[in-house]
Write a protein that holds these residues in place. Structure first.
Motif, short mmCIF file in Angstrom:
data_model
loop_
_atom_site.label_atom_id
_atom_site.label_comp_id
_atom_site.label_asym_id
_atom_site.label_seq_id
_atom_site.Cartn_x
_atom_site.Cartn_y
_atom_site.Cartn_z
N PRO A 1 -5.58 -3.03 2.82
CA PRO A 1 -4.51 -2.20 2.22
C PRO A 1 -4.43 -0.81 2.84
O PRO A 1 -3.33 -0.30 3.07
CB PRO A 1 -4.91 -2.14 0.74
CG PRO A 1 -5.71 -3.39 0.52
CD PRO A 1 -6.46 -3.59 1.79
N LEU A 2 -5.55 -0.20 3.14
CA LEU A 2 -5.53 1.12 3.76
C LEU A 2 -4.90 1.05 5.15
O LEU A 2 -4.09 1.91 5.53
CB LEU A 2 -6.95 1.69 3.85
CG LEU A 2 -7.08 3.02 4.58
CD1 LEU A 2 -6.30 4.11 3.86
CD2 LEU A 2 -8.54 3.39 4.71
N ALA B 1 -1.19 0.67 4.79
CA ALA B 1 -0.60 1.94 4.37
C ALA B 1 -0.48 2.90 5.55
O ALA B 1 0.52 3.62 5.68
CB ALA B 1 -1.42 2.56 3.25
N LYS B 2 -1.48 2.91 6.44
CA LYS B 2 -1.41 3.76 7.63
C LYS B 2 -0.23 3.36 8.52
O LYS B 2 0.49 4.21 9.03
CB LYS B 2 -2.70 3.67 8.43
CG LYS B 2 -3.89 4.36 7.82
CD LYS B 2 -5.09 4.16 8.74
CE LYS B 2 -6.38 4.62 8.16
NZ LYS B 2 -7.51 4.31 9.07
N GLY C 1 3.00 4.30 6.88
CA GLY C 1 3.17 5.75 6.90
C GLY C 1 3.71 6.26 8.23
O GLY C 1 4.35 7.31 8.29
N GLN D 1 7.82 4.71 4.61
CA GLN D 1 6.87 5.67 4.05
C GLN D 1 6.78 5.60 2.52
O GLN D 1 5.79 6.02 1.96
CB GLN D 1 7.25 7.11 4.46
CG GLN D 1 6.99 7.42 5.89
CD GLN D 1 8.22 7.16 6.76
OE1 GLN D 1 9.26 6.72 6.29
NE2 GLN D 1 8.09 7.40 8.04
N ASP E 1 5.38 0.87 -2.15
CA ASP E 1 4.45 1.02 -3.27
C ASP E 1 3.17 0.22 -3.05
O ASP E 1 3.07 -0.58 -2.12
CB ASP E 1 5.12 0.65 -4.59
CG ASP E 1 5.58 -0.81 -4.65
OD1 ASP E 1 5.23 -1.60 -3.75
OD2 ASP E 1 6.29 -1.16 -5.60
N ALA E 2 2.21 0.47 -3.91
CA ALA E 2 0.89 -0.16 -3.78
C ALA E 2 0.97 -1.68 -3.92
O ALA E 2 0.25 -2.41 -3.23
CB ALA E 2 -0.06 0.41 -4.82
N ILE F 1 2.04 -3.14 -0.61
CA ILE F 1 0.93 -3.10 0.35
C ILE F 1 -0.08 -4.21 0.03
O ILE F 1 -0.58 -4.89 0.92
CB ILE F 1 0.27 -1.71 0.34
CG1 ILE F 1 1.24 -0.69 0.96
CG2 ILE F 1 -1.06 -1.71 1.09
CD1 ILE F 1 0.81 0.74 0.80
N CYS G 1 10.98 -2.36 6.22
CA CYS G 1 10.47 -2.58 4.86
C CYS G 1 11.57 -2.82 3.83
O CYS G 1 11.37 -2.59 2.63
CB CYS G 1 9.57 -1.43 4.43
SG CYS G 1 8.12 -1.25 5.48
#
Length: 191
Positions: free
Chosen positions: A56-57, A60-61, A64, A70, A73-74, A77, A104
């Motif tokens: 997930p991190l 998200a990178k 971003g 950008q 939502d969580a 992801i 997205c």
């Protein structure tokens, strides 16, 4: 004191061994004793994280860095990471593919008939999927179908060629982007 007792005590007191070996003024009579003492140094555990934890991190990178992505939502992801894990793909590749294909937008429709986040084209994949039961404008259905197709292509052709085939089935189509694969790999983290 014998060398054996010295080694036995050193084994019990790893800190002492660390201090002895770290002292630059200390010289050992033989290299053998130094190597023997090093065996008793505490070894820090090797920490590796699975894609379940870091995926997930990493997604998200990627999002971003991608225009139009950008504000995801969580839950989105998490869904991307779950689909990547289920098909054995790198989460960063899936996230970058989504960013390049649809920015997205789960309701994206291309002029070639590609639908949703990962932009699979139903007329091309109708032999593999029943699109009467699969709604490509539904986020989870689209991620499932898109990652399955991408995983098949990467498995068959390798990462670069698989991504190239995902863009246009490897044909010399006039609407295919020649730098598509590079864009995805760069967005995924400079691969």
């Amino acid at each position: 004191m014998t060398v054996g007792k010295l080694f036995s005590r050193a084994a019990r007191f790893g800190l002492l061994v660390t201090l002895l070996l770290a002292t630059s003024q200390l010289s050992f009579p033989t290299e053998e004793i130094r190597l023997h003492l090093e065996r008793f140094l505490p070894v820090p555990p090797r920490i590796t994280y699975s894609q379940f934890r870091t995926g997930p991190l990493e997604a998200a990178k990627v999002f971003g860095r991608a225009p139009g992505c950008q504000d995801v939502d969580a839950e989105f992801i998490y869904d991307v990471n779950s689909a990547a894990i289920r098909t054995g793909l790198d989460t960063r590749i899936v996230a970058a593919t989504i960013a390049i294909e649809s920015r997205c937008d789960q309701f994206a429709v291309s002029n070639r008939g590609a639908l949703g986040l990962m932009q699979p084209v139903p007329r091309i994949w109708k032999a593999n999927y029943d699109f009467g039961d699969v709604n490509l404008l539904n986020r989870r259905d689209n991620l499932r179908v898109g990652t399955e197709i991408l995983a098949q292509l990467i498995s068959r052709y390798g990462e670069r060629e698989g991504l190239h085939h995902y863009n246009g089935l490897g044909t010399n189509c006039a609407t295919c982007d020649a730098s598509y694969t590079s864009k995805i790999l760069i967005l995924a983290g400079g691969r």
